[in-house]
Design an enzyme around this catalytic site. Structure first.
Site, PDB file in Angstrom:
ATOM      1  N   HIS A 183      -7.642  -4.941 -10.459  1.00 11.97           N
ATOM      2  CA  HIS A 183      -8.074  -3.545 -10.381  1.00 11.97           C
ATOM      3  C   HIS A 183      -7.484  -2.856  -9.160  1.00 11.97           C
ATOM      4  O   HIS A 183      -7.098  -1.700  -9.218  1.00 11.97           O
ATOM      5  CB  HIS A 183      -9.597  -3.470 -10.322  1.00 11.97           C
ATOM      6  CG  HIS A 183     -10.229  -3.718 -11.643  1.00 11.97           C
ATOM      7  ND1 HIS A 183     -10.114  -2.828 -12.687  1.00 11.97           N
ATOM      8  CD2 HIS A 183     -10.940  -4.758 -12.105  1.00 11.97           C
ATOM      9  CE1 HIS A 183     -10.734  -3.312 -13.734  1.00 11.97           C
ATOM     10  NE2 HIS A 183     -11.240  -4.480 -13.408  1.00 11.97           N
ATOM     11  N   GLU A 410       2.019  -7.502 -27.055  1.00 11.55           N
ATOM     12  CA  GLU A 410       1.388  -8.111 -25.883  1.00 11.55           C
ATOM     13  C   GLU A 410       1.193  -9.604 -26.087  1.00 11.55           C
ATOM     14  O   GLU A 410       0.890 -10.334 -25.162  1.00 11.55           O
ATOM     15  CB  GLU A 410       0.011  -7.481 -25.633  1.00 11.55           C
ATOM     16  CG  GLU A 410       0.069  -6.023 -25.322  1.00 11.55           C
ATOM     17  CD  GLU A 410      -1.303  -5.388 -25.417  1.00 11.55           C
ATOM     18  OE1 GLU A 410      -1.902  -5.142 -24.373  1.00 11.55           O
ATOM     19  OE2 GLU A 410      -1.782  -5.167 -26.552  1.00 11.55           O
ATOM     20  N   ASP A 434      -0.130  -8.076 -20.245  1.00 18.50           N
ATOM     21  CA  ASP A 434      -0.740  -9.047 -21.145  1.00 18.50           C
ATOM     22  C   ASP A 434       0.296 -10.021 -21.701  1.00 18.50           C
ATOM     23  O   ASP A 434       0.015 -11.197 -21.860  1.00 18.50           O
ATOM     24  CB  ASP A 434      -1.489  -8.347 -22.290  1.00 18.50           C
ATOM     25  CG  ASP A 434      -2.956  -8.092 -21.919  1.00 18.50           C
ATOM     26  OD1 ASP A 434      -3.504  -8.887 -21.139  1.00 18.50           O
ATOM     27  OD2 ASP A 434      -3.528  -7.107 -22.398  1.00 18.50           O
ATOM     28  N   CYS A 481       5.607  -0.442 -21.451  1.00 15.81           N
ATOM     29  CA  CYS A 481       4.555   0.337 -20.801  1.00 15.81           C
ATOM     30  C   CYS A 481       3.724  -0.524 -19.871  1.00 15.81           C
ATOM     31  O   CYS A 481       2.625  -0.161 -19.513  1.00 15.81           O
ATOM     32  CB  CYS A 481       3.668   1.031 -21.825  1.00 15.81           C
ATOM     33  SG  CYS A 481       2.722  -0.104 -22.824  1.00 15.81           S
TER      34      CYS A 481
END
Lengths: 559, 88
Positions: A183, A410, A434, A481
């Site tokens: 995070h 992913e 991921d 992305c």
């Protein structure tokens, strides 16, 4: 002294350390030397201070956070908790211990109920810590506010901490734990904060130390020399100049366009992204509309937000990802069942298929917003692992009026059969965070395996190359992305592997744009070949760097 | 003391915001208020933790008792709160 970690972005910062207080140890269960009446006064005073503080933060935060913080304030002064504390004080315990036990009893009760109640269990821990800290006259755990610009040094930041961080005061972030997709790292990228994460030795830094946070070199410099500080300040000035340079569309040296798009988490960031040169949106995350909600937002509510987003990008491409819940962002109304391995569980398209009404509503809202605006809307599904899921999503999306429907790659499975996946949809977008986690079998939230989480690993690059080749074969776009696209050198490698557009935090656009402009398509392919042939992530980065240096020096010699 | 039984209107039951609104109203009333899920024990309605830990869901029946103050008006207000869907 140099402390190594993982740098986020290319920036550098100089500032004074303020440490985020660590969690308090469990109060010792020993007899109090005060009488119970005095102890209950102490406890009640601290409870009321903490409640007032939470209420104040709620009023400051507003919106959904206000309800959450107000409920927490009520929990801090809850009469049931006061009863539990009083009962324990009567047996001669200290206020600290009684507060700890009283909240813990409710925490365990709520945790055992799971779902929404289970999530509140963590709130009670936080309240308990705050009250005990106040009783002990210690700094409250959580984000400090020293009143001057500072470098925040923490074990790791929770989403609740980052929500209340005063970003104007934060010069840099250093965390002891946490990998490049924690995070803290995501926040740092989004807000352009210079950060080094997973710097284990940063635990030795003390409040007031002046340090250099050098994200570009994955370093924190403790006790820097005046020369080092001067060098860092020169680089800060240089970067400010680079950011002020005129914005042009992303392209390689020969003019081959590589659209540079923005990753956004809400429509609020749209104006800033456009200003920084985003040519559209490559990943619009829709989770924020759903997080902190006990129910899915209504179609109208969603439509309003999507319309606001699309209106900001009139005439440009906007790729929206439908709700990606599960794993590190569980939503109680989508998936209530506790899972042993949530990253491998009912998440992404799997969860949406399970609760199709939520997916239908979201696609309906998106199609309506598309019809009402001039942006070019593309919609994609997260966590697709099979052709069947691809076909399920694209069929439903088209049925509900979405014109361009694709999938995120992913999972290694989707990459390995990219030709068949791409044949069943309009485009692919590779989520490198991921994809790296699943390829390397390394939890992206776990600092202890952060060394395995590099998208530079040739195994990850190989999969990306396969998707790129399938896209070229079928004439379908393959975007990137993930955070990998924000690394200026890796961005060139990704283009060499067949990526047709790159999407990143807007703050990374300037560096990536400048980097792409230095290489031709053949150069990019040469860098990609060098990286693919390496043994590991570090070697791949070195090989690409060496190839890049050779290209630029040969060219300089020739001219 | 007055009491009444009511069905929970909020789609997601008496959690989160609806629980907060109900507990706030019960605490602000000045009266002694309990809430009892059918089959459970009565708990202090001014305690948000006691209320949410009852696990009261949409459609569950609960009995409210109010003791002291303007009992009838307080009861009406609380019943109204519980039967409204705050999750819409």
């Amino acid at each position: 002294m140099e402390i190594t970690g993982t740098g986020i972005g290319q920036g550098v910062a100089v500032g004074r350390v303020v440490r985020m207080a660590d969690r308090l140890p469990e109060p010792v269960d020993r007899p109090s030397h005060l009488d119970p009446e005095r102890e209950i006064e102490r406890a009640k005073a601290s409870l009321s201070v903490v409640a007032a503080e939470l209420g104040r933060r709620g009023a400051q935060a507003g919106g959904a956070a206000k309800d959450v913080l107000e409920a927490q304030a009520m929990m801090a002064e809850d009469p049931s908790v006061v009863d539990e504390i009083t009962k324990r004080l009567a047996t001669g315990k200290t206020a600290e211990r009684a507060v700890f036990e009283a909240f813990a009893s409710y925490r365990d009760l709520l945790a055992s109920m799971g779902g929404y109640m289970g999530e509140r269990a963590a709130d009670l821990d936080d309240i308990s810590q705050r009250v005990i800290a106040h009783l002990l006259k210690l700094p409250a755990p959580g984000v400090p506010n020293p009143g001057h610009p500072f470098v925040l040094v923490a074990r790791d930041l929770a989403p609740a901490d980052t929500a209340t961080l005063d970003l104007d005061q934060v010069l840099g972030l250093v965390t002891v734990d946490g990998g490049p997709t924690s995070h803290t790292a995501i926040l740092a990228r989004e807000k352009s904060i210079v950060a080094v994460v997973g710097a284990a030795d940063a635990a030795t830094l003390a409040d007031g130390d002046t340090i250099i946070v050098d994200a570009a070199n994955d370093l924190v410099v403790a006790q820097p020399t005046p020369e080092q500080i001067a060098g860092a300040e020169a680089r800060i000035a240089e970067r400010a100049a680079l950011e002020a340079a005129p914005v042009t569309p992303g392209a390689l040296a020969d003019g081959t366009p590589v659209p540079l798009l923005a990753n956004l988490g809400s429509a609020d960031g749209a104006a800033e992204a456009v200003q920084l040169g985003a040519e559209g949106v490559g990943l619009f995350r829709t989770e924020f509309l759903f997080l902190d909600a006990d129910t899915a937002p209504s179609v109208r509510e969603q439509q309003e937000h999507y319309t606001r987003l699309l209106a900001a990008f009139a005439g440009r491409k906007v790729v929206v990802r439908v709700l990606d819940a599960g794993a590190d962002k569980p939503l109680s109304f989508l998936n209530d069942a506790p899972e042993e391995n949530p990253a491998l569980g009912l998440r992404g398209i799997r969860a949406l298929r399970h609760s199709e009404v939520i997916l239908r509503e979201q696609l309906t809202a998106l199609a309506a917003a598309d019809a009402a605006t001039d942006a070019e809307l593309w919609v994609m599904a997260p966590m697709v692992a099979t052709v069947d899921e691809t076909r399920y999503f694209t069929t439903l999306a088209k049925e509900l009026g979405i014109r361009v429907a694709g999938v995120m790659v992913e999972t290694p499975s989707a990459a390995l059969i990219a030709d068949r996946v791409l044949a069943a949809c309009d485009f692919a977008s590779i989520g490198t965070n991921d994809l790296t986690q699943y390829t390397m079998a390394a939890d992206r939230l776990l600092g202890t395996v952060a060394n395995l989480q590099s998208p530079w690993h040739p195994a990850v690059l190989r999969l990306i190359a396969d998707v790129g080749a399938a896209g070229a074969e079928l004439g379908k776009p393959v975007g990137i992305c993930g955070e990998a696209a924000a690394d200026p050198l890796l961005a060139v490698v990704l283009v060499g592997l067949g990526a047709t557009s790159l999407s990143m935090s807007p703050s990374a656009l300037a560096d990536v744009r400048a980097s792409l402009a230095r290489y031709s398509p053949d150069d990019a392919k040469a860098l990609a070949r060098a990286a693919l042939a390496a043994e590991g992530a570090a070697e791949a980065k070195q090989a690409a760097q060496a190839a890049a240096t050779e290209i630029t020096t040969t060219r300089a010699a020739a001219s | 003391m007055v009491e009444r039984t009511v069905r929970i209107g909020s789609t997601h039951g008496l959690h989160a915001r609806p629980a907060k609104l109900f507990t706030q109203a019960a605490a602000a009333s000045g009266a002694s208020v309990t809430i009892q899920k059918t089959g459970g024990a009565p708990v202090n309605a001014a305690s948000i933790l006691a209320v949410i830990s009852q696990g009261i869901d949409h459609g569950d029946e609960v009995t409210i008792t109010v003791d002291g103050g303007d009992e009838g008006a307080v009861l009406d207000e609380l019943v109204e709160l519980l039967s409204t869907d705050h999750d819409e």
